[in-house]
Structures are given as structure tokens and as C-alpha cells.
Design a protein around this motif. Structure first.
Motif, PDB file in Angstrom:
ATOM      1  N   LEU A 119       0.885  -1.012   0.132  1.00 60.81           N
ATOM      2  CA  LEU A 119       0.094  -0.230   0.091  1.00 60.81           C
ATOM      3  C   LEU A 119       0.959   1.423   0.125  1.00 60.81           C
ATOM      4  CD1 LEU A 119      -3.040  -1.199   2.431  1.00 60.81           C
ATOM      5  CD2 LEU A 119      -2.555  -0.983   0.244  1.00 60.81           C
ATOM      6  N   THR A 120       0.561   2.062  -0.792  1.00 57.38           N
ATOM      7  CA  THR A 120       1.266   3.500  -0.959  1.00 57.38           C
ATOM      8  C   THR A 120       1.162   4.116   0.039  1.00 57.38           C
ATOM      9  OG1 THR A 120      -0.293   4.776  -2.657  1.00 57.38           O
ATOM     10  CG2 THR A 120       1.275   3.190  -3.253  1.00 57.38           C
ATOM     11  N   GLY A 121      -0.292   3.958   0.988  1.00 60.04           N
ATOM     12  CA  GLY A 121      -0.702   5.255   2.437  1.00 60.04           C
ATOM     13  C   GLY A 121      -2.208   6.023   1.074  1.00 60.04           C
ATOM     14  N   ARG A 122      -1.979   6.050   0.036  1.00 57.43           N
ATOM     15  CA  ARG A 122      -3.438   6.841  -1.090  1.00 57.43           C
ATOM     16  C   ARG A 122      -3.884   5.901  -1.707  1.00 57.43           C
ATOM     17  NH1 ARG A 122       2.154   7.776  -2.655  1.00 57.43           N
ATOM     18  NH2 ARG A 122       1.783   7.358  -4.529  1.00 57.43           N
ATOM     19  N   MET A 123      -5.446   6.973  -1.745  1.00 55.75           N
ATOM     20  CA  MET A 123      -6.168   6.592  -2.408  1.00 55.75           C
ATOM     21  C   MET A 123      -6.612   6.654  -4.407  1.00 55.75           C
ATOM     22  SD  MET A 123      -9.298   6.115   0.527  1.00 55.75           S
ATOM     23  CE  MET A 123      -8.065   8.053   1.610  1.00 55.75           C
ATOM     24  N   VAL A 124      -7.019   6.069  -4.792  1.00 59.11           N
ATOM     25  CA  VAL A 124      -6.774   6.402  -6.928  1.00 59.11           C
ATOM     26  C   VAL A 124      -7.824   6.726  -6.812  1.00 59.11           C
ATOM     27  CG1 VAL A 124      -6.930   5.563  -8.843  1.00 59.11           C
ATOM     28  CG2 VAL A 124      -5.784   3.756  -6.727  1.00 59.11           C
ATOM     29  N   ASP A 125      -8.146   7.842  -7.350  1.00 63.51           N
ATOM     30  CA  ASP A 125      -9.090   8.613  -7.606  1.00 63.51           C
ATOM     31  C   ASP A 125     -10.382   7.817  -8.451  1.00 63.51           C
ATOM     32  OD1 ASP A 125      -8.825  10.535  -6.262  1.00 63.51           O
ATOM     33  OD2 ASP A 125      -9.145  12.252  -7.974  1.00 63.51           O
ATOM     34  N   GLN A 126     -11.556   7.528  -8.539  1.00 67.81           N
ATOM     35  CA  GLN A 126     -12.129   6.961  -8.900  1.00 67.81           C
ATOM     36  C   GLN A 126     -13.236   7.775 -10.585  1.00 67.81           C
ATOM     37  OE1 GLN A 126     -13.871   3.272  -7.230  1.00 67.81           O
ATOM     38  NE2 GLN A 126     -13.150   3.975  -6.049  1.00 67.81           N
TER      39      GLN A 126
END
Length: 245
Positions: free
Chosen positions: A160-167
Motif C-alpha cells: 500500500l502506498t498510503g493513498r487512494m485512487v480517484d474513480q
């Protein structure tokens, strides 16, 4: 609907031990509803997934404290609270998340029975979660859920990078997005929001519960129990069937 909640204003009463109702007159008919929407973490399932992932990073206490405050409605910016929690997950492996899914995630009591009863009555099922697709996809497949909306964790090299992906629909599934998704799904099905049931336990479920024809709190935070038409304070999710026939 013959039992339109808005047409009956009453004080909260204990309909049965651990089952409180207000502003409805049971029994309600399942035929009046065409959609049921569930929160996932601590509603359909027994854990808060973000807290359990944090355990693998040795940060469960820190993350759990933020989660608890967010669910009680003490943090006004849910999106920021989730970004803070996800940032603390940086470096957790996909293997650790798979272990959480395999060893810790369980459906809450009555989940299978309630979903099956709703499906048998012709309802569609929606899962809307401030959690993550890694887990919602599993629950979707397990219960044959029709529609889902949740967040995507960014993964690089199995970590995990510690970020979320925009959808395409936006960045984070918060309370407002849960409400939008419920209304969007009603529109897609050609039904009125009054024909939807919304079940949840935390403050970020209140926006969708407010627009649904029937709102159900499951072992919920006090603020959510106070606003729900049905509050299940003891027993499984399927206790809603005591009111809904």
C-alpha cells in the motif's frame, strides 16, 4: 406506501427486546420496497477493515481512534479522516490484507438470511462503503450483491502506498457519496427513494438513511440510533424481518 414513515409521528418504542422503532407502524410490507442498501464495516461484516489493516502496520490503536471519532460524527470532514487513516497504512502488504480477509472478516449474524429474504422478495441489493474494494468485492460475490460503491487503495509492488485512487464518480465514498449512490441506484431502477431501505451504524450512513423510505440502525452509534426508524440494538441483521413481512 401504506405505511409511509412520514405519515406517522410517534415516540421511539421498544417493539421487542433490543428492537426499537419510531415513526413507523408495523408490520411493514416487503412488497413496498425494491432496494436495500447496506453499509459494510460493522454493519454487514464484523470488523472495520481499515483498523484491521492498520494492525499489520502496528498502528491499530491510532487508526481505530480516528475511525471511532468519525463514526460518532465527531470529525466533520470524513474524507480527511479517511486520508489520514489510509496514510498510516503505507507499506502494508497485499498479503497482510488477504490475511485480514481470510482470518478476521466474517458476515455479521443474520446477514445471509436478510439478504436472501430481500432478494426472494424481488429487491435489488446495494453495498455502499467508506471501506475498500479489496473487501467489498469479496462481500459482493459472497452475497450476490447487485451494486457496490467503495474506495480503491493504491498498491505498488504489492504494498500500500498510503493513498487512494480517484474513480470516475469521484475521490472518496463518504456520507454524501453514499446518499448520491442510493439516489442514483433508485433512478437507475426507476423507483422512488421511498422504496429503498438503508442500513448502517455510523455517522457517514446518516445521509443515505435520511433519503430512504426506511432507515435501520444496526448496533449503531447513539446519534444514528436516535435518527433511525428501526434500531437493532441486540441480535442479528435479520431482526428487521420482525418488522418487515
Amino acid at each position: 406506501m401504506s405505511n409511509s414513515p412520514s405519515s406517522h409521528q410517534a415516540e421511539a418504542i421498544e417493539f421487542a427486546p433490543g428492537l426499537v422503532i419510531q415513526n413507523i407502524r408495523p408490520p411493514l410490507s416487503m412488497r413496498d420496497f425494491k432496494l436495500i442498501a447496506f453499509d459494510m464495516d460493522s454493519t454487514l461484516i464484523n470488523i472495520e477493515c481499515v483498523d484491521e489493516i492498520a494492525d499489520a502496520a502496528g498502528r491499530k490503536a491510532e487508526v481505530s481512534a480516528i475511525t471511532e471519532a468519525a463514526m460518532r460524527g465527531e470529525i466533520s470532514d470524513y474524507k480527511e479522516s479517511l486520508r489520514r487513516r489510509v496514510a498510516l497504512l503505507k507499506g502494508v502488504s497485499v498479503a497482510s490484507m488477504e490475511q485480514v480477509l481470510r482470518e478476521r472478516l466474517q458476515l455479521n449474524p443474520g446477514a445471509k438470511r436478510l439478504v436472501a429474504a430481500c432478494q426472494a422478495a424481488g429487491m435489488k441489493v446495494l453495498l455502499v462503503s467508506g471501506g475498500f474494494t479489496f473487501f467489498t468485492d469479496h462481500v459482493r460475490d459472497l452475497l450476490k450483491i447487485d451494486f457496490t460503491r467503495s474506495n480503491v487503495l493504491e498498491i505498488e509492488d504489492g504494498l500500500l502506498t498510503g493513498r487512494m485512487v480517484d474513480q470516475p464518480w469521484g475521490d472518496i465514498c463518504d456520507g454524501d457519496e453514499k446518499r448520491r449512490m442510493l439516489l442514483e441506484t433508485c433512478d437507475r431502477l426507476g423507483i422512488a427513494p421511498s422504496q429503498a431501505i438503508a442500513m448502517g451504524d455510523g455517522a457517514n450512513d446518516l445521509p443515505m438513511m435520511a433519503v430512504a423510505g426506511l432507515s435501520v440502525a444496526y448496533h449503531a452509534k447513539p446519534r444514528v440510533r436516535e435518527k433511525a426508524m428501526i434500531a437493532i440494538n441486540a441480535g442479528g441483521l435479520d431482526r428487521v424481518l420482525d418488522v418487515l413481512h
